[in-house]
Write a protein that holds these residues in place. Structure first.
Motif, short mmCIF file in Angstrom:
data_model
loop_
_atom_site.label_atom_id
_atom_site.label_comp_id
_atom_site.label_asym_id
_atom_site.label_seq_id
_atom_site.Cartn_x
_atom_site.Cartn_y
_atom_site.Cartn_z
N SER A 1 0.82 -1.23 0.00
CA SER A 1 0.00 0.00 0.00
C SER A 1 0.86 1.28 0.00
N GLU A 2 2.17 1.13 0.01
CA GLU A 2 3.07 2.29 0.07
C GLU A 2 2.82 3.33 -1.03
N PRO A 3 2.49 2.94 -2.26
CA PRO A 3 2.22 3.95 -3.30
C PRO A 3 1.05 4.88 -2.96
N LEU A 4 0.18 4.44 -2.05
CA LEU A 4 -0.93 5.31 -1.65
C LEU A 4 -0.43 6.61 -1.01
N GLU A 5 0.73 6.57 -0.37
CA GLU A 5 1.31 7.79 0.20
C GLU A 5 1.50 8.84 -0.89
N LYS A 6 2.01 8.42 -2.05
CA LYS A 6 2.23 9.36 -3.15
C LYS A 6 0.90 9.88 -3.70
N VAL A 7 -0.07 9.00 -3.81
CA VAL A 7 -1.38 9.39 -4.33
C VAL A 7 -2.02 10.43 -3.41
N LEU A 8 -2.04 10.14 -2.11
CA LEU A 8 -2.66 11.06 -1.16
C LEU A 8 -1.87 12.35 -1.04
N GLY A 9 -0.55 12.26 -1.15
CA GLY A 9 0.29 13.46 -1.14
C GLY A 9 -0.01 14.36 -2.33
N ALA A 10 -0.18 13.76 -3.50
CA ALA A 10 -0.51 14.52 -4.71
C ALA A 10 -1.89 15.15 -4.58
N LEU A 11 -2.82 14.44 -3.97
CA LEU A 11 -4.16 14.97 -3.76
C LEU A 11 -4.11 16.20 -2.84
N ARG A 12 -3.37 16.10 -1.74
CA ARG A 12 -3.22 17.24 -0.83
C ARG A 12 -2.58 18.42 -1.53
N GLU A 13 -1.57 18.15 -2.34
CA GLU A 13 -0.88 19.21 -3.06
C GLU A 13 -1.83 19.91 -4.04
N HIS A 14 -2.65 19.12 -4.73
CA HIS A 14 -3.64 19.69 -5.65
C HIS A 14 -4.65 20.56 -4.90
N GLN A 15 -5.14 20.07 -3.79
CA GLN A 15 -6.10 20.83 -2.99
C GLN A 15 -5.48 22.14 -2.52
N ASN A 16 -4.26 22.07 -2.01
CA ASN A 16 -3.59 23.27 -1.53
C ASN A 16 -3.39 24.29 -2.64
N HIS A 17 -2.99 23.81 -3.82
CA HIS A 17 -2.80 24.70 -4.97
C HIS A 17 -4.12 25.37 -5.36
N LEU A 18 -5.18 24.60 -5.41
CA LEU A 18 -6.49 25.12 -5.78
C LEU A 18 -6.96 26.18 -4.79
N LEU A 19 -6.83 25.90 -3.50
CA LEU A 19 -7.27 26.84 -2.47
C LEU A 19 -6.42 28.10 -2.45
N ALA A 20 -5.16 27.98 -2.83
CA ALA A 20 -4.28 29.15 -2.90
C ALA A 20 -4.59 30.01 -4.12
N GLU A 21 -5.16 29.41 -5.14
CA GLU A 21 -5.47 30.11 -6.39
C GLU A 21 -6.80 30.87 -6.31
N ILE A 22 -7.73 30.38 -5.53
CA ILE A 22 -9.06 31.00 -5.44
C ILE A 22 -9.04 32.07 -4.35
N THR A 23 -9.43 33.28 -4.72
CA THR A 23 -9.42 34.40 -3.78
C THR A 23 -10.83 34.72 -3.30
N LEU A 24 -10.88 35.56 -2.28
CA LEU A 24 -12.18 36.02 -1.79
C LEU A 24 -12.92 36.80 -2.88
N ALA A 25 -12.17 37.52 -3.71
CA ALA A 25 -12.80 38.26 -4.81
C ALA A 25 -13.47 37.31 -5.79
N HIS A 26 -12.84 36.18 -6.07
CA HIS A 26 -13.46 35.19 -6.97
C HIS A 26 -14.81 34.75 -6.40
#
Length: 133
Positions: free
Chosen positions: A97-122
């Motif tokens: 199940s070790e590859p799941l670490e990479k999958v979940l890490g990539a998911l967190r990274e995507h979420q963080n990027h998305l939330l950093a891109e969307i502003t209150l003005a949007h």
């Protein structure tokens, strides 16, 4: 799989309410009523956001709260970070199940990027960036 506490959801809603009302200070009572946020929660959230430098406040009959920077310069990630703090992901997956670490890490990274891109003005303007990426 992002899980936001009720406190964080209230903070996001309060911040968007402030973003939608530029100009004069917005009283806490108005934010509470408009966003259906219990006043006791809201007061603590506003204090936290003020201490973090995301909003300003003024006391008195003409007092209230307003964003410390333009809404286009405050991301959803900024609000979430103030309320939730930095989280450490300590999940380790053994064996096959070790590859799941990479999958979940990539998911967190995507979420963080998305939330950093969307502003209150949007959000306040109802014009979200392309979320399909």
């Amino acid at each position: 799989m992002l899980r936001l506490s009720a406190r964080t959801q209230y903070a996001l809603r309060a911040a968007v309410e402030l973003a939608a009302a530029p100009g004069a200070p917005v009283p806490a009572e108005r934010i509470s009523a408009a966003q259906h946020i219990p006043r006791r929660f809201l007061d603590n959230i506003l204090l936290q956001l003020r201490r973090a430098g995301l909003i300003n406040s003024q006391r008195g009959p003409d007092g209230g709260y307003w964003l410390a920077r333009p809404a286009a310069e405050i991301s959803l990630a900024d609000i979430i970070l103030v309320i939730e703090g930095v989280t450490q992901e300590n999940d380790r997956f053994p064996g096959v199940s070790e590859p799941l670490e990479k999958v979940l890490g990539a998911l967190r990274e995507h979420q963080n990027h998305l939330l950093a891109e969307i502003t209150l003005a949007h959000v306040a303007g109802g014009s979200l960036p392309d979320l399909s990426r």
